[in-house]
Design an enzyme around this catalytic site. Structure first.
Site, PDB file in Angstrom:
ATOM      1  CE  LYS A  70      39.793  39.049  33.741  1.00  0.00           C
ATOM      2  NZ  LYS A  70      39.613  40.104  34.500  1.00  0.00           N
ATOM      3  CD  GLU A  73      38.545  48.534  35.788  1.00  0.00           C
ATOM      4  OE1 GLU A  73      38.075  47.369  36.411  1.00  0.00           O
ATOM      5  OE2 GLU A  73      38.928  48.402  34.844  1.00  0.00           O
ATOM      6  NE  ARG A 133      35.528  39.400  31.241  1.00  0.00           N
ATOM      7  CZ  ARG A 133      35.369  39.415  32.609  1.00  0.00           C
ATOM      8  NH1 ARG A 133      34.564  40.239  33.284  1.00  0.00           N
ATOM      9  NH2 ARG A 133      36.074  38.398  33.599  1.00  0.00           N
TER      10      ARG A 133
END
Ligand SMILES: *Cc1c(COP(=O)(O)O)cnc(C)c1O
Length: 337
Positions: A183, A219, A80
């Site tokens: 992220k 989210e 990620r």
């Protein structure tokens, strides 16, 4: 370390003894370097300072009953971070360097890994930043990757107790075709205003809607969202959601428990059809939702003052795997030798 009150340490920054650093210069990654300093020295023109070339990860190490230290799905975090790097044109870090740096940092700070009985864990923060100078908007040519750790208790100080979430339509954390799915710090800068307002108004976090239409759930600030409907685990699918490794693991555990899993657009009104709901992420693991308040429409969806049975089952299953109390059929756990 002996005098740390492991059960009540909370989730906050704390120094440990060592961190590990790796520099990308002149077209290649260097050797891992060990540091005892909590400071870094970087160029005033570094792209992380001016243009947000910054990405981070979060994972945890857990001490088991057997005394062994385990990390959870480390490879997923490494991959990620590579996706985040590609998303904002930073130098990608090889998976092997990521893993070696994480293991090394844990081992150097092993006396900071909380004992099994405390329910606490060691939070691991890998960070990748553009350190080379640019004043025009361009990617840096130099990068710093580093890993530091700290012992943490539960993210939400209430622990495994349902808390309240809020919907505000006047804030987005990420644009539909923006950086919501990686992220990076920029998403967090964009979410602070709404997040602090939510805290001040007594909520755990904001539940964001899709930025394009404000019709579907996205989210929570730092965590994914799911609802339970009959025997189905429902979680939003959206181009601006960060793919949570905890959510991915809960989906697998739900399947293992014989549930159906749906990853799809979830209209806001469907909140009324869930028997339970939860927020999930490494920091909080699984945090049951007591209620979602739709602040603009003056509506409240209520799920219960106590955690629901599916949340309890999923949570216990996941932490038992993380602490090594249960078999690990999917190969999620690596023992730190
Ligand atoms: C890190 C993060 C999560 C949780 O991901 P995990 O891999 O489960 O820790 C959820 N949402 C956002 C926005 C995040 O940054």
């Amino acid at each position: 370390m002996e005098n740390l009150d492991w059960k009540n340490i909370g989730f906050g920054y704390r120094d440990s003894d060592y961190n590990v650093r790796c520099y990308y210069r002149e077209g290649k990654w260097g050797e891992l370097e060990i540091s005892t300093s909590n400071q870094i020295s970087i160029h005033i023109g570094a792209t992380c300072l001016h243009y947000g070339q910054e990405s981070f990860e979060g994972l945890k190490a857990y001490k088991g009953k057997d005394g062994k230290i385990r990390v959870f799905r480390i490879e997923d975090n490494a991959l990620r971070m590579q996706a985040s790097a590609r998303g904002i044109l930073m130098q990608e870090l090889p998976v092997e360097i990521f893993k070696e740096a994480v293991f090394k940092t844990i081992k150097l700070n092993k006396h900071f890994v909380p004992p099994y009985e405390s329910g606490a864990s060691l939070y691991i923060r890998p960070l990748l930043i553009g350190t080379g100078p640019q004043i025009g908007v361009k990617p840096a040519t130099e990068y710093l990757f580093m890993v530091f750790v700290m012992p943490v208790g539960p993210y939400f100080k209430e622990g495994f107790k349902p808390t309240d979430y809020v919907i505000y339509r006047e804030y987005d954390r990420a644009a539909p075709l923006g950086t919501g799915n990686i992220k990076v710090g920029g998403n967090y800068a964009a979410s602070m205003k709404a997040g602090v307002r939510a805290h001040n108004e007594g909520y755990s976090a904001v539940l964001y809607l899709d930025a394009r239409e404000k019709k579907y759930l996205d989210e929570c600030g730092p965590a994914n969202f799911f609802g339970i409907k009959g025997n189905t685990y429902v979680t939003p699918k959206s181009e601006s959601i960060l793919p949570s490794i905890t959510n991915k693991s809960l989906r697998q555990l739900a399947l293992d428990m014989g549930m159906t899993v749906e990853e799809r657009k979830v209209p806001v009104e469907e909140l009324a059809e869930f028997s339970e709901a939860g927020a999930c992420g490494t920091a909080a693991v699984l945090s049951p939702v007591r209620s979602v308040v739709d602040a603009d429409l003056n509506k409240r969806y209520f799920y219960g003052d106590e955690p629901g049975p599916v949340c309890v089952k999923l949570y216990n299953k996941l932490i038992d795997i993380q602490y090594g109390c249960e078999p690990d059929p999917h190969g999620w756990v690596t023992i730190v030798e």
